[in-house]
Design a protein around this motif. Structure first.
Motif, PDB file in Angstrom:
ATOM      1  N   ALA A   1       0.850  -1.193   0.000  1.00 51.40           N
ATOM      2  CA  ALA A   1       0.000   0.000   0.000  1.00 51.40           C
ATOM      3  C   ALA A   1       0.881   1.236   0.000  1.00 51.40           C
ATOM      4  O   ALA A   1       2.016   1.211   0.492  1.00 51.40           O
ATOM      5  CB  ALA A   1      -0.920  -0.017   1.213  1.00 51.40           C
ATOM      6  N   ARG A   2       0.351   2.329  -0.543  1.00 50.54           N
ATOM      7  CA  ARG A   2       1.111   3.571  -0.663  1.00 50.54           C
ATOM      8  C   ARG A   2       0.465   4.670   0.179  1.00 50.54           C
ATOM      9  O   ARG A   2      -0.402   5.397  -0.298  1.00 50.54           O
ATOM     10  CB  ARG A   2       1.196   3.991  -2.132  1.00 50.54           C
ATOM     11  CG  ARG A   2       2.019   3.047  -3.002  1.00 50.54           C
ATOM     12  CD  ARG A   2       1.833   3.331  -4.486  1.00 50.54           C
ATOM     13  NE  ARG A   2       0.535   2.846  -4.969  1.00 50.54           N
ATOM     14  CZ  ARG A   2       0.003   3.180  -6.151  1.00 50.54           C
ATOM     15  NH1 ARG A   2       0.651   4.003  -6.959  1.00 50.54           N
ATOM     16  NH2 ARG A   2      -1.158   2.679  -6.518  1.00 50.54           N
ATOM     17  N   PRO A   3       0.871   4.801   1.440  1.00 46.53           N
ATOM     18  CA  PRO A   3       0.309   5.857   2.292  1.00 46.53           C
ATOM     19  C   PRO A   3       0.851   7.227   1.874  1.00 46.53           C
ATOM     20  O   PRO A   3       1.767   7.333   1.045  1.00 46.53           O
ATOM     21  CB  PRO A   3       0.809   5.469   3.681  1.00 46.53           C
ATOM     22  CG  PRO A   3       2.109   4.771   3.411  1.00 46.53           C
ATOM     23  CD  PRO A   3       1.897   4.012   2.133  1.00 46.53           C
ATOM     24  N   ILE A   4       0.296   8.279   2.443  1.00 45.73           N
ATOM     25  CA  ILE A   4       0.829   9.617   2.197  1.00 45.73           C
ATOM     26  C   ILE A   4       2.308   9.630   2.584  1.00 45.73           C
ATOM     27  O   ILE A   4       2.692   9.165   3.648  1.00 45.73           O
ATOM     28  CB  ILE A   4       0.055  10.670   3.009  1.00 45.73           C
ATOM     29  CG1 ILE A   4      -1.392  10.764   2.521  1.00 45.73           C
ATOM     30  CG2 ILE A   4       0.735  12.039   2.899  1.00 45.73           C
ATOM     31  CD1 ILE A   4      -2.261  11.680   3.360  1.00 45.73           C
ATOM     32  N   GLY A   5       3.130  10.147   1.690  1.00 47.13           N
ATOM     33  CA  GLY A   5       4.561  10.223   1.933  1.00 47.13           C
ATOM     34  C   GLY A   5       5.360   9.057   1.404  1.00 47.13           C
ATOM     35  O   GLY A   5       6.600   9.086   1.452  1.00 47.13           O
TER      36      GLY A   5
ATOM     37  N   LEU B   1       6.387  10.876  -5.114  1.00 48.69           N
ATOM     38  CA  LEU B   1       6.102  11.088  -3.696  1.00 48.69           C
ATOM     39  C   LEU B   1       4.583  11.147  -3.579  1.00 48.69           C
ATOM     40  O   LEU B   1       3.933  11.985  -4.219  1.00 48.69           O
ATOM     41  CB  LEU B   1       6.723  12.395  -3.198  1.00 48.69           C
ATOM     42  CG  LEU B   1       8.208  12.613  -3.496  1.00 48.69           C
ATOM     43  CD1 LEU B   1       8.632  14.017  -3.066  1.00 48.69           C
ATOM     44  CD2 LEU B   1       9.055  11.557  -2.800  1.00 48.69           C
ATOM     45  N   VAL B   2       4.001  10.291  -2.772  1.00 48.59           N
ATOM     46  CA  VAL B   2       2.546  10.133  -2.721  1.00 48.59           C
ATOM     47  C   VAL B   2       1.913  11.214  -1.845  1.00 48.59           C
ATOM     48  O   VAL B   2       2.305  11.407  -0.688  1.00 48.59           O
ATOM     49  CB  VAL B   2       2.182   8.729  -2.217  1.00 48.59           C
ATOM     50  CG1 VAL B   2       0.676   8.584  -2.031  1.00 48.59           C
ATOM     51  CG2 VAL B   2       2.702   7.678  -3.193  1.00 48.59           C
TER      52      VAL B   2
ATOM     53  N   VAL C   1       8.543   9.526   3.362  1.00 54.97           N
ATOM     54  CA  VAL C   1       8.815  10.871   3.877  1.00 54.97           C
ATOM     55  C   VAL C   1       8.493  10.890   5.367  1.00 54.97           C
ATOM     56  O   VAL C   1       7.484  10.327   5.813  1.00 54.97           O
ATOM     57  CB  VAL C   1       7.972  11.920   3.129  1.00 54.97           C
ATOM     58  CG1 VAL C   1       8.156  13.305   3.742  1.00 54.97           C
ATOM     59  CG2 VAL C   1       8.330  11.937   1.644  1.00 54.97           C
ATOM     60  N   ALA C   2       9.366  11.515   6.166  1.00 54.44           N
ATOM     61  CA  ALA C   2       9.156  11.591   7.617  1.00 54.44           C
ATOM     62  C   ALA C   2       7.832  12.273   7.937  1.00 54.44           C
ATOM     63  O   ALA C   2       7.397  13.198   7.241  1.00 54.44           O
ATOM     64  CB  ALA C   2      10.310  12.336   8.268  1.00 54.44           C
ATOM     65  N   ALA C   3       7.205  11.822   9.008  1.00 49.10           N
ATOM     66  CA  ALA C   3       5.896  12.363   9.397  1.00 49.10           C
ATOM     67  C   ALA C   3       5.932  13.877   9.564  1.00 49.10           C
ATOM     68  O   ALA C   3       4.965  14.573   9.235  1.00 49.10           O
ATOM     69  CB  ALA C   3       5.429  11.693  10.692  1.00 49.10           C
ATOM     70  N   SER C   4       7.048  14.405  10.071  1.00 48.55           N
ATOM     71  CA  SER C   4       7.156  15.848  10.315  1.00 48.55           C
ATOM     72  C   SER C   4       7.084  16.672   9.043  1.00 48.55           C
ATOM     73  O   SER C   4       6.786  17.872   9.093  1.00 48.55           O
ATOM     74  CB  SER C   4       8.468  16.150  11.041  1.00 48.55           C
ATOM     75  OG  SER C   4       9.576  15.737  10.254  1.00 48.55           O
TER      76      SER C   4
ATOM     77  N   LEU D   1       4.243  18.214   1.274  1.00 47.89           N
ATOM     78  CA  LEU D   1       3.997  17.590  -0.027  1.00 47.89           C
ATOM     79  C   LEU D   1       2.960  18.338  -0.870  1.00 47.89           C
ATOM     80  O   LEU D   1       3.189  18.558  -2.069  1.00 47.89           O
ATOM     81  CB  LEU D   1       3.585  16.130   0.168  1.00 47.89           C
ATOM     82  CG  LEU D   1       4.671  15.212   0.766  1.00 47.89           C
ATOM     83  CD1 LEU D   1       4.099  13.823   1.013  1.00 47.89           C
ATOM     84  CD2 LEU D   1       5.873  15.136  -0.167  1.00 47.89           C
ATOM     85  N   PRO D   2       1.804  18.748  -0.323  1.00 49.14           N
ATOM     86  CA  PRO D   2       0.837  19.472  -1.158  1.00 49.14           C
ATOM     87  C   PRO D   2       1.337  20.843  -1.618  1.00 49.14           C
ATOM     88  O   PRO D   2       0.727  21.447  -2.504  1.00 49.14           O
ATOM     89  CB  PRO D   2      -0.387  19.624  -0.235  1.00 49.14           C
ATOM     90  CG  PRO D   2      -0.186  18.641   0.854  1.00 49.14           C
ATOM     91  CD  PRO D   2       1.288  18.517   1.036  1.00 49.14           C
ATOM     92  N   LEU D   3       2.417  21.325  -1.016  1.00 46.94           N
ATOM     93  CA  LEU D   3       2.932  22.656  -1.330  1.00 46.94           C
ATOM     94  C   LEU D   3       4.035  22.627  -2.383  1.00 46.94           C
ATOM     95  O   LEU D   3       4.595  23.662  -2.732  1.00 46.94           O
ATOM     96  CB  LEU D   3       3.452  23.319  -0.044  1.00 46.94           C
ATOM     97  CG  LEU D   3       2.406  23.460   1.066  1.00 46.94           C
ATOM     98  CD1 LEU D   3       3.053  23.918   2.364  1.00 46.94           C
ATOM     99  CD2 LEU D   3       1.303  24.433   0.655  1.00 46.94           C
ATOM    100  N   ILE D   4       4.349  21.440  -2.886  1.00 46.11           N
ATOM    101  CA  ILE D   4       5.374  21.307  -3.920  1.00 46.11           C
ATOM    102  C   ILE D   4       4.729  21.602  -5.265  1.00 46.11           C
ATOM    103  O   ILE D   4       3.925  20.827  -5.770  1.00 46.11           O
ATOM    104  CB  ILE D   4       6.005  19.900  -3.895  1.00 46.11           C
ATOM    105  CG1 ILE D   4       6.727  19.677  -2.562  1.00 46.11           C
ATOM    106  CG2 ILE D   4       6.966  19.712  -5.063  1.00 46.11           C
ATOM    107  CD1 ILE D   4       7.275  18.276  -2.377  1.00 46.11           C
TER     108      ILE D   4
END
Length: 350
Positions: free
Chosen positions: A286-290, A308-309, A325-328, A333-336
Motif C-alpha cells: 500500500a502507498r500511504p501519504i509520503g 512522492l505520494v 517521507v518523515a511524518a514531520s 507535499l501538497p505545497l510542492i
C-alpha cells in the motif's frame, strides 16, 4: 518577509546570539520582542533591549517591539520619543489598543507601526485617514495564542486579511516553533489553531499563499536545526528539503524536480525515468501519504517513474515502494508546485 521572536526575560547569552545568527543565515530578516514588563526592573530591561538592538543592527535585522504607553512610561521613555527608540535599536513598534489614533498617525511618518489586526475597525481607519497617517508605514499584526484551542480560524483570518489589505495595511501572522516552546504552557505560539503543531515551513507557506499574509514570524524563540535548514533551503535556494526514511542512498545525493504539470495524487520527479532504467518488481505494498515509489519493469514505458505520494493509494504490482517521507514533513507535499526543486535528507532506514 520572515521573522522570529526573542524574549528578554534574561540577558542575551552567547548561545542565544548564535541562534539569532543561524536564523539570520537561514533567511530571516526581522526580530520581534516585547517591552511589556509588569515585574522586571525597567533599567535592566532597557539594557537588554539595547543589547538585542545592537545584535540586530550587526546582523542587518529589523527589530519590532510590542509596546504600550504605560509600559514605556515605566521605563522612562515616551512612546513618541523616536530618537531614543532608535538609539535602543528599534526599527518598528507594535502598539496596543491604548494608544490614540492621532498619535499612531503621527508616529507612522517616523517609523513603521504595527496595530492589532484583530481589533482594527472601520472607525479606526477613518480616524487614521483623517489624521493623515502614512499607510505605507502601517501594518496589521495578528496575535499569537498560547492556550490550545484559542487560535484563529483560517477562514476568518483570510476574510479579515482581505479587508485589511483593502484598507492599505501590510498583514502579519505568527507560526509556532518546533522545539523549546515558550512557557508557561509550552504549547506553541501560533496565530492559527491549525498551525499549533504544524511543520513551521509548511505553516509559513500556507499563510503566504492561501491566507493573504505578507509577513510571517515564528512566535516561539527557537527553531530546531532541521527546521532552520528547511527555511534556508527554501528561501535561499528555492528548494523543498524533505527528511526521508529509505535504504536507497541515491535518493539523497541529488536535487530532483516536480514536473511542470502538477498531479493531484503524487509529486512526479522528472529525473526518475531518465536516470532509472531497470527496476525488478517487488512485493506490492500500500502507498500511504509520503510513500516514495518507483514504477517497475512491468509498467512498460513508465519504468523508473519516481513519485512522492500525496494521497493514500492502494498497492500496485507495477509500483515498488522504496521509502517514506518523515511524518514531520508530510505537510510540505501538497505545497510542492510546478518545477519545484526537491531534495531528500536521510533519516534512517525505511
Amino acid at each position: 518577509m520572515l521573522g522570529f521572536s526573542v524574549y528578554l526575560n534574561q540577558s542575551l547569552s552567547a548561545e542565544r546570539i548564535a541562534q539569532i545568527r543561524r536564523m539570520a543565515a537561514a533567511g530571516f530578516s526581522g526580530v520581534f520582542t516585547s517591552m511589556h514588563i509588569p515585574e522586571d526592573d525597567p533599567r535592566q530591561y532597557l539594557q537588554r533591549v539595547s543589547a538585542l538592538g545592537q545584535a540586530c543592527h550587526d546582523l542587518g535585522l529589523a527589530l519590532t517591539a510590542d509596546v504600550s504607553a504605560a509600559g514605556m512610561q515605566r521605563m522612562g521613555v515616551a512612546i513618541d520619543d523616536t530618537a531614543t527608540l532608535s538609539q535602543l535599536g528599534l526599527t518598528a513598534l507594535r502598539v496596543d489598543d491604548g494608544v490614540e489614533m492621532t498619535m499612531i498617525a503621527d508616529l507612522s511618518h517616523r517609523l513603521p507601526i504595527a496595530l492589532n489586526a484583530s481589533t482594527i475597525s472601520s472607525a479606526d481607519v477613518a480616524e487614521l485617514t483623517a489624521a493623515g497617517a502614512d499607510f505605507d508605514h502601517l501594518e496589521a499584526w495578528h496575535n499569537y495564542y498560547p492556550r490550545p484551542e484559542t487560535g484563529l480560524d483560517a477562514n476568518w483570518l483570510r476574510l479579515k486579511n482581505r479587508w485589511l489589505k483593502e484598507q492599505g495595511f501590510t498583514t502579519m501572522a505568527f507560526v509556532a516553533g518546533d522545539t523549546d516552546l515558550r512557557g508557561p504552557l509550552h504549547a506553541g505560539l501560533p496565530t492559527l489553531e491549525a498551525d499549533r503543531h504544524a511543520n513551521p515551513l509548511a505553516a509559513t507557506l500556507r499563510l503566504q499563499r492561501e491566507l493573504l499574509v505578507d509577513k510571517v514570524y515564528v512566535g516561539d524563540s527557537v527553531l530546531s536545526p532541521a527546521a532552520c535548514e528547511q527555511f534556508d533551503q527554501f528561501f535561499n535556494h528555492a528548494t523543498v528539503q524533505l527528511s526521508v526514511h529509505t535504504q536507497r542512498p541515491e535518493l539523497t545525493k541529488r536535487t530532483w524536480h516536480n514536473r511542470p504539470d502538477v498531479a493531484r495524487d503524487v509529486v512526479r520527479l522528472v529525473e526518475g525515468r531518465r536516470l532509472i532504467k531497470q527496476v525488478p518488481p517487488t512485493a506490492p505494498q500500500a502507498r500511504p501519504i509520503g510513500a516514495i515509489t518507483v514504477d517497475n519493469d512491468d509498467y512498460g514505458r513508465y519504468v523508473g517513474e519516481l513519485q512522492l505520494v500525496k494521497t493514500p493509494l492502494p498497492a500496485d504490482a507495477k509500483v515498488n515502494v522504496i521509502g517514506q517521507v518523515a511524518a514531520s514533513d508530510l505537510a510540505l507535499l501538497p505545497l510542492i508546485g510546478s518545477n519545484q526543486a526537491v531534495t531528500m535528507k536521510g533519516k534512517g532506514e525505511y
